[in-house]
Each structure stands twice: as C-alpha cells, then as structure tokens.
Design a protein around this motif. Sequence first.
Motif, PDB file in Angstrom:
ATOM      1  N   UNK A   1     -10.068 -26.023  -8.565  1.00 24.94           N
ATOM      2  CA  UNK A   1      -9.032 -25.008  -8.389  1.00 24.94           C
ATOM      3  C   UNK A   1      -9.721 -23.676  -8.170  1.00 24.94           C
ATOM      4  N   UNK A   2      -9.442 -23.045  -7.028  1.00 29.06           N
ATOM      5  CA  UNK A   2     -10.090 -21.793  -6.671  1.00 29.06           C
ATOM      6  C   UNK A   2      -9.093 -20.654  -6.839  1.00 29.06           C
ATOM      7  N   UNK A   3      -9.298 -19.845  -7.877  1.00 30.43           N
ATOM      8  CA  UNK A   3      -8.434 -18.701  -8.135  1.00 30.43           C
ATOM      9  C   UNK A   3      -8.932 -17.503  -7.345  1.00 30.43           C
ATOM     10  N   UNK A   4      -8.003 -16.682  -6.873  1.00 26.75           N
ATOM     11  CA  UNK A   4      -8.411 -15.497  -6.115  1.00 26.75           C
ATOM     12  C   UNK A   4      -7.419 -14.364  -6.332  1.00 26.75           C
ATOM     13  N   UNK A   5      -7.919 -13.140  -6.193  1.00 22.23           N
ATOM     14  CA  UNK A   5      -7.055 -11.975  -6.294  1.00 22.23           C
ATOM     15  C   UNK A   5      -6.279 -11.769  -5.012  1.00 22.23           C
ATOM     16  N   UNK A   6      -5.126 -11.095  -5.072  1.00 23.30           N
ATOM     17  CA  UNK A   6      -4.310 -10.892  -3.876  1.00 23.30           C
ATOM     18  C   UNK A   6      -5.043 -10.156  -2.753  1.00 23.30           C
ATOM     19  N   UNK A   7      -6.068  -9.350  -3.095  1.00 22.20           N
ATOM     20  CA  UNK A   7      -6.835  -8.639  -2.072  1.00 22.20           C
ATOM     21  C   UNK A   7      -8.172  -9.309  -1.773  1.00 22.20           C
TER      22      UNK A   7
ATOM     23  N   UNK B   1      10.873 -14.959  -4.594  1.00 23.91           N
ATOM     24  CA  UNK B   1       9.775 -15.656  -5.268  1.00 23.91           C
ATOM     25  C   UNK B   1       8.406 -15.137  -4.836  1.00 23.91           C
ATOM     26  N   UNK B   2       8.232 -13.816  -4.881  1.00 23.25           N
ATOM     27  CA  UNK B   2       6.941 -13.176  -4.627  1.00 23.25           C
ATOM     28  C   UNK B   2       6.486 -12.433  -5.879  1.00 23.25           C
ATOM     29  N   UNK B   3       5.177 -12.480  -6.141  1.00 25.59           N
ATOM     30  CA  UNK B   3       4.578 -11.529  -7.066  1.00 25.59           C
ATOM     31  C   UNK B   3       4.385 -10.233  -6.290  1.00 25.59           C
ATOM     32  N   UNK B   4       4.781  -9.119  -6.872  1.00 29.01           N
ATOM     33  CA  UNK B   4       4.732  -7.830  -6.182  1.00 29.01           C
ATOM     34  C   UNK B   4       3.699  -6.930  -6.848  1.00 29.01           C
ATOM     35  N   UNK B   5       2.805  -6.371  -6.021  1.00 31.68           N
ATOM     36  CA  UNK B   5       1.769  -5.456  -6.486  1.00 31.68           C
ATOM     37  C   UNK B   5       1.883  -4.137  -5.724  1.00 31.68           C
ATOM     38  N   UNK B   6       1.382  -3.080  -6.345  1.00 31.02           N
ATOM     39  CA  UNK B   6       1.252  -1.786  -5.687  1.00 31.02           C
ATOM     40  C   UNK B   6      -0.230  -1.446  -5.579  1.00 31.02           C
ATOM     41  N   UNK B   7      -0.599  -0.800  -4.474  1.00 34.26           N
ATOM     42  CA  UNK B   7      -1.976  -0.355  -4.282  1.00 34.26           C
ATOM     43  C   UNK B   7      -1.954   1.105  -3.818  1.00 34.26           C
TER      44      UNK B   7
ATOM     45  N   UNK C   1       0.864  -1.186   0.000  1.00 38.35           N
ATOM     46  CA  UNK C   1       0.000   0.000   0.000  1.00 38.35           C
ATOM     47  C   UNK C   1       0.897   1.230   0.000  1.00 38.35           C
ATOM     48  N   UNK C   2       0.779   2.054  -1.034  1.00 36.83           N
ATOM     49  CA  UNK C   2       1.672   3.205  -1.174  1.00 36.83           C
ATOM     50  C   UNK C   2       0.848   4.489  -1.218  1.00 36.83           C
TER      51      UNK C   2
ATOM     52  N   UNK D   1      -0.013  -4.748 -10.861  1.00 32.27           N
ATOM     53  CA  UNK D   1       1.165  -5.596 -10.725  1.00 32.27           C
ATOM     54  C   UNK D   1       2.436  -4.827 -11.060  1.00 32.27           C
ATOM     55  N   UNK D   2       3.488  -5.127 -10.311  1.00 25.33           N
ATOM     56  CA  UNK D   2       4.801  -4.532 -10.574  1.00 25.33           C
ATOM     57  C   UNK D   2       5.772  -5.585 -11.083  1.00 25.33           C
ATOM     58  N   UNK D   3       5.802  -6.740 -10.393  1.00 26.26           N
ATOM     59  CA  UNK D   3       6.671  -7.842 -10.819  1.00 26.26           C
ATOM     60  C   UNK D   3       5.977  -9.170 -10.542  1.00 26.26           C
ATOM     61  N   UNK D   4       5.910 -10.034 -11.556  1.00 25.78           N
ATOM     62  CA  UNK D   4       6.152  -9.763 -12.974  1.00 25.78           C
ATOM     63  C   UNK D   4       5.062  -8.848 -13.546  1.00 25.78           C
ATOM     64  N   UNK D   5       5.160  -8.508 -14.811  1.00 31.40           N
ATOM     65  CA  UNK D   5       4.230  -7.545 -15.391  1.00 31.40           C
ATOM     66  C   UNK D   5       2.790  -8.060 -15.417  1.00 31.40           C
ATOM     67  N   UNK D   6       2.625  -9.353 -15.632  1.00 31.90           N
ATOM     68  CA  UNK D   6       1.274  -9.923 -15.719  1.00 31.90           C
ATOM     69  C   UNK D   6       1.256 -11.276 -14.994  1.00 31.90           C
ATOM     70  N   UNK D   7       1.297 -11.264 -13.654  1.00 35.34           N
ATOM     71  CA  UNK D   7       1.395 -12.536 -12.922  1.00 35.34           C
ATOM     72  C   UNK D   7       0.083 -13.313 -12.943  1.00 35.34           C
TER      73      UNK D   7
END
Length: 441
Positions: free
Chosen positions: A264-270, A231-237, A210-211, A246-252
């Motif tokens: 398989x249950x997909x979910x957003x980071x938030x 080994x983390x996907x990095x996002x900015x909010x 959170x920025x 998303x910051x890294x990778x560009x399209x995780x």
Amino acid sequence: MGRRRRRPLPTEPALATVEKLTHDGRGIAYVDGKAIFIIGALPGETVRFRYTELRRDHGSGQVVEVLKSVPERVAPACGAFGRCGGCSLQHLDHAAQIRAKDALLAEQLRRIGGIDDFECWPPLTGPVWGYRRKARLGVRYVRNKDKVLVGFRERGSGKMAEIESCLTLHPQVGERLQDLAGLIDTLSIREQLPQIEVAIGDNRSALVFRVLQPPSAADRQRLSDFGRRYDFDVYLQPKGPESLQPLYPEDPPLPCYFLPEDVTLWFGPLGFTQVNADINRKMIARVLEMLAPQTDETLLDLFCGLGNFTLPLARRGGRIVGVEGNAREVEMGRYNARANGIDNVEFHVCDLTQPLEDQPWAGARYDKILLDPARSGALELMAWLPRWRPKQVVYVSCNPATLARDVGRLVHEHGFRLIRAGIMDMFPHTAHVESIALLTP
C-alpha cells in the motif's frame, strides 16, 4: 542589431500531404522545401491548412479541411478537442496511437541513440478513458463573461478552455468540472483561486484549492459542503506545499494506491504519483519480472520517489537502496516502508544531477539498477553505472528523446547492450510517450 522580423503569413489556406507525426502529435508536411507542423493532420492525409507561423526554414499551421483522410482518423469523443490543450490525438484511432508511439520510440533510439538492434516489448495498455488520477486544473473568473472556467488551457494559449467535462480525468472529477465552477462562482475569493490540485487514490479523493486570499467563513462552509456532497477530501493551500491544510474532514487519511506484492503506497495530495494507476501496476509488474531480486542481491533504485518501485522490489527479497532528491518524498518512502512492515530497504536524499563521490551509498556495488528520472533524463549518471557493475539495468522514461540519448551513451561508450524496449500507454489520446528499456553489460 534589431530583432528579426517575423515573416507575413499567407492569407489563403495552403495544400499539403502529411508524411509523419511529430513527438507532440502534429502532422509534418513539406511545402516549398519547408517543414510545416500542422495541428489536426495525420500521416497519409491531404489537407488544406492555415498558416499560424512562418519562418525561414519551417512553419506551423492548423487544419482547415481534410481533403483525403486515412482510415485511422476517428471522430473525437470530446467536443472540446481542438480547443482544449489536454489532448492532441483524439482524432487518431487508439490502436494507431500505440503504433505511432512505438514507431517514435524506435526512431528516437535509432536517430539519437544510434541503436536499432533490440527486441520490441509488447506495449502496456489499459483503460483509454477516465484514467487520469492526478491533475492540476486551472481556474479563472472571466469578467466579460461573468463566468468561472475550470479545466485546462487552450492549446498554444494562456487562455482557459471552456469545457463542460473531461473524459480523460477520473470520472469523479472529470464529470464535476461544471459543479466545481459553480462552487467557485459562489466564493468571495473567486478571483483569488487560480488552481485546483486533484489527487485520486484507490481509497480516497482529494481536492487542493490554491487560495491567494483567506477564504471567508461562508467560503469555508461552501467548500466543506462540496467535499461532503461529492465525497472529496478538501484542502487549502495558501502558499507553498508546506502550507497545505485540511478543511474537510478535519484530519483526513492520506490517499493511497494498492500496488503489486501487497504493498500500500500512501501519498500526500501534492506528492508525485503516477497518473494512471492501471498502467502503473502493470509497469511495476514488468520491472519485478525483469529485475527479479534474489535474497543475496542488492538493488539500487534511482529517482525512487516515495517508493513506487522500491517497496514492491523489497517484498521480493534482497536489499534495496532508494535514492531521491526530494526530501519530502524520501520521508514518505520511509513512512511507507514502516507502514508496510518492510525493513530490507533504505532511502537516501541526494541530488542525482550533482557529483556523487561524497555519497556513502554511491561507493557500494549493486547487482541490479533501476532508473526512473524526470523528462530531462539521467545523463549525469551514465558514467557511474559501470562503476556499480550491475548485471542488469532497467530504465523507465517519460521522454523517449532523453532515454535514447542516455541509452546511446551506455551502449556506445560503456559497453552495455540494449536488450528490450517498449512503450507504456500512460497517457492515452495525448502525445506523451512513456517507455521502459532493459540493458545488460
């Protein structure tokens, strides 16, 4: 009329014998006719404690010395226990934690719900360390220490606790708190980064920073390098949930959980998912066992989220109707149904605290019903359940008090019978009690 004055606190520690635990893990003792809630005290112990609050009919305190301990007392595994507010029961043997939570559920059902005739389910248990997959970590740069702190707040305080690691968090992040603090200390926006959202799936792990100000190019590079190294996907909010980028990778790819029935249950980071993946799978298995949908049945899943129960139930057959107030989660539920090739389920967006008369799905009949509400419970729906004429109702709860209230209403006003109830150890070493109940008309 002036404010009531707070009573002056005794300067000397007091003596007490503890009788039981509260719902939040404090010991209850009675001193001079007042209930005193004492942090760090266990039932059966004699303790010396320091008052932290004193009112006309109750007070609070903190253990200074345990004069007579009980066999269930153990040494906390974490050096920050007692300061950090993340855990409240590490000083109690885990088997005793389970017994205490069982007793609390039974006591709430008896005292609030007026029910004491039911079968007690064996508790669902799993790993007691490293279980926490979702968390919101606080971040604070402390000027007078010239230091960044990452973790949880101190118990009963707005201050950040100084912790080096966390044993309840998944090790990938629990062992990286100091690395995260070191990373943030190098950023130009270290004082404008108040929290990190953690989401660890079975396939990927994500950190959402959170920025409050845009990170510089150098900041973005450091954050990306951290994700690559650990080994983390990095996002900015930068603002609300819709501002996630998303910051890294560009399209995780999205993180996911692998659930029973090959779902398989997909979910957003938030997005909301169950914190403890092992207990979640066992919880779903118990729900499947109890509801056992048949091909000619229609089931209603209330507060369905993004399909955690809905989709495994749908794999078993019949028709499943999921209802949820959060439109983003419903959208993810539909996405998950398509991704899993499940076509016997439908999702609806609806605020379940409001009248349902105008909702088309509410006018149907349902053979079986599942509820999984938030801590506030589902009192508004209790009068609706008899209208749907279900053969079974399963209620999943994260608050035994509201579970007891709602189940009591079903039993005493609508003719239902509580068949079974039991706890699920979703949050070991904390006072949180997750439970599940089965009712029939």
